[in-house]
Design a protein around this motif. Sequence first.
Motif, mmCIF file in Angstrom:
data_model
loop_
_atom_site.group_PDB
_atom_site.id
_atom_site.type_symbol
_atom_site.label_atom_id
_atom_site.label_comp_id
_atom_site.label_asym_id
_atom_site.label_seq_id
_atom_site.Cartn_x
_atom_site.Cartn_y
_atom_site.Cartn_z
ATOM 1 N N ILE A 142 0.870 -0.980 0.047
ATOM 2 C CA ILE A 142 0.208 0.132 -0.128
ATOM 3 C C ILE A 142 0.910 1.236 -0.026
ATOM 4 O O ILE A 142 0.504 2.333 -0.566
ATOM 5 N N ARG A 143 1.944 1.070 0.881
ATOM 6 C CA ARG A 143 2.803 2.447 0.698
ATOM 7 C C ARG A 143 3.568 2.673 -0.620
ATOM 8 O O ARG A 143 3.511 3.767 -0.906
ATOM 9 N N GLU A 144 4.037 1.489 -1.308
ATOM 10 C CA GLU A 144 4.378 1.661 -2.576
ATOM 11 C C GLU A 144 3.452 2.162 -3.268
ATOM 12 O O GLU A 144 3.883 3.171 -4.366
ATOM 13 N N PHE A 145 2.525 1.631 -3.227
ATOM 14 C CA PHE A 145 1.214 2.111 -4.341
ATOM 15 C C PHE A 145 0.782 3.533 -4.307
ATOM 16 O O PHE A 145 0.638 4.336 -5.310
ATOM 17 N N GLU A 146 0.588 3.935 -3.068
ATOM 18 C CA GLU A 146 0.390 5.510 -2.691
ATOM 19 C C GLU A 146 1.403 6.369 -3.122
ATOM 20 O O GLU A 146 1.157 7.436 -3.468
ATOM 21 N N SER A 147 2.522 6.000 -3.025
ATOM 22 C CA SER A 147 3.653 6.862 -3.329
ATOM 23 C C SER A 147 3.685 6.789 -4.959
ATOM 24 O O SER A 147 3.902 7.933 -5.375
ATOM 25 N N ALA A 148 3.630 5.796 -5.541
ATOM 26 C CA ALA A 148 3.607 5.817 -7.003
ATOM 27 C C ALA A 148 2.389 6.436 -7.690
ATOM 28 O O ALA A 148 2.755 7.087 -8.646
ATOM 29 N N GLU A 149 1.141 6.229 -7.083
ATOM 30 C CA GLU A 149 0.172 6.673 -7.730
ATOM 31 C C GLU A 149 -0.361 8.171 -7.422
ATOM 32 O O GLU A 149 -1.182 8.717 -7.874
ATOM 33 N N GLY A 150 -0.169 8.559 -6.258
ATOM 34 C CA GLY A 150 -0.323 9.702 -5.700
ATOM 35 C C GLY A 150 -1.957 9.601 -4.931
ATOM 36 O O GLY A 150 -2.396 10.611 -4.705
ATOM 37 N N VAL A 151 -1.932 8.250 -4.788
ATOM 38 C CA VAL A 151 -3.667 8.018 -4.333
ATOM 39 C C VAL A 151 -3.271 7.640 -2.538
ATOM 40 O O VAL A 151 -2.256 7.139 -2.379
#
Length: 826
Positions: free
Chosen positions: A616-625
């Motif tokens: 989740i941390r990686e996704f939110e950092s990459a997507e800005g979500v």
Amino acid sequence: MKNVVWTGTWVAERLGVELVGDERLSDLLGLALRRNPRRAHLLVSNVLGKHVPQSPSVVYGHGFALGRRVRELLGAEDAGAAVVLGYAETATGLGHCVADGVGLAPYLHSTRRPVPGVDTAGGFEESHSHATSHLLLPENPALLAGAGPLVLVDDEFSTGNTVLNTIRDLHARYPRDRYVVVALVDMRSAADLGRLAEFATEIGARVDLVTAARGTVNLPEGVLEKGQALVAEHETTEATRTTENTKTTENTEPADSRPGHPGAARVELGWPRGLPDGGRHGFTPGQRIRLDAALPAMAARVAEALPEGARRVLVLGFEELMYAPLRLARELEQVVSAEVRYSTTTRSPVLALDDPGYAIRTRLVFPAHDDPDDGPGERYAYNVAGAGFDAVVTVVDSAADTPALHAPDGLLAQLAEHTPSVLLAVVPSYVPARPSTERPSMLPEPLRGPAFSSYAPDEVGWLLQDLSDVTLEAPTEEREEAIQSGGAHYAESLPVEYQPSPQYQELFQTALGTSAARIAQAVGAVTELVLAERSPHPVLVSLARAGTPVGVLMRRWAQHRHGLDLPHYAVSIVRGRGIDANALRWLAAHHDPADVVFVDGWTGKGAITRELTEAIREFESAEGVTGFDPEIAVLADPGSCVRTYGTREDFLIPSACLNSTVSGLISRTVLRSNLVGEYDFHGAKFYRELAGSDVSVDFLDAVAAHFPDVADAACAQAKELLATDRTPTWEGWAAVERISEEYEIHDVNLVKPGVGETTRVLLRRVPWKILARAGAGTDLDHVRLLAQQRGVPVEEVDELPYTCVGLIHPKYTRGATGADGKAVTV
């Protein structure tokens, strides 16, 4: 007792340099002289693995222990939000070990190697070094932009200039409230002691310091000039000796074709595809899990290539590539009888003197072999010549596997002069893929029954792609060998579906009859917790497939008790690969991420909990979500890994007894590059042909039938839980680590705690033995039956924190089973 000469004596006597401080200081450090116009002396660490070959367990242990102290200083919550930054080249490995000790912290190290196509996220200067420019090249630029603590790791903390330069540069771009500086030794002078506190006040942030030892170096007046004179005097002699020892003819044949120089034998490690070779572009906890799983097989390949009878072996890393060789050496140390040592090559020019009171006894000189950005030059390997190694395993990245490495004056030829066996292991250089500018504007809608799964269409939507027509199954023994050898990931194939015998089906029905009410109460309790604490209108997202029956039951409870019609989806998460990012994109496009509640059946040691947090941390950092909460809601939390649960008892959940036939006839999820594209959902199969054995809806109906009876008890249980301190203790993880070492498995991934995970071991993997808590009752009837069918011993253990634990056969090959396919006890 034999008197051991301190390896700083020679320099101390001739320059008047004095090392004062903690008692351990002289064990940790020696002294040498270096060619450097800024500083004459060099503090030579005995536990860093750079200049002095050392046991890899000692090297790793020092870094990991410092990481544990950082974790204790920060507390679990802040440690979970921390990022660790190490310094090139000396502390790249140390910093990575510290990150391992901190726990869930991603890791990045500075580099002196520019990488085309990767943007610089920062840089700084190291004023006293022979090579000053440091670059920060994270694959994910948001890695340094978080608000959590930044942990900076170097081998020594002397003037503090390097750290201050780093913090000053990064704080201007990515301000945060807290920094932690970590070093093996704190060697600040009295004049420098107050600078860190003053600097912290200046930038308005807290700056802590964690070190293994404290001391200082007292330098007499004129020490730089004296040191330079000593270097000049002794280098003349050394240069003559080196020239004589390394002189070659005009013959330019490769080293492996010259008589007397057989060259290096290559060892194919089987490095996991796409796994970074280190922290140059960032290294996540999920990637560490992948490395942990692959290391035993890689070490076995190296061990097999060592010469017979080798008694002393060196694993030699390469400049910034320190962590991968260290972990490989540490694993090798566990599987061979030879004494294993570890060190790396370096750019740092240091005078070598063959004196027991001097830290650098010998020096190998060879040309740079990685086409460095600053042009050709000399590189060095210290304390390797004359150390009596029977074999040297040289580990480089593929960018450094150049003709210069194999040249007549190259590193491999130099090593061949001093050891009878040179092995070469090449780790693929990781270069981040350029992000694609094309992404589908829309992802497909969820799959639903009856076209996909035997669940009703409103019970669950599967954010998966249908791979029902693809043959993915492989025999259990074949899969186990491929997984443990590093040749395949468990999610790239499927086990052959277990077909339960009539006796086993009867056992399932009996277990369901006795536990349905207990499960219903746990379903009610966890659903009430979710509604009270997480969201009044949650979006249930179960982790396919074990979490999906629980998600359906929670949805039914919310409908029964509160008249709510909650959305429910199933998504894929794969250990070592993370959660399906496309599924998260779909969820973010259709729902408020803050309402999403991830659901699973139970916790074991907590690996999936950790995996989801990092993903989740990686996704939110990459997507800005932002807004996704990685906290999983589970029916049972025997591992004490989460806050949202129905119970922490380890009891039989009948849905764990079967595979697809209790999970909507859906297989476990599949992630294979030739089937799942960059913008595809992960895959799974719908086993329509097993409809005659399907009990998925029967299981749901049997549990839901008890909802009216347990409603008051479930609500009371939830109320009690809401008033309880439910902070995870992770005692399950600690127990697994203890069992892994106690049974000499040395791999936590092969230890599966709890009734549910033990059942999975017996159904899908090659079990070695089952540990059962002494006195465990009917909850283990199905485990005992499966163990009997597969010839697996069940060992009763006192004070086991779980009802049972399944141990997967360590170092598995198909030869580890008998002719009848049953496990052999060893």
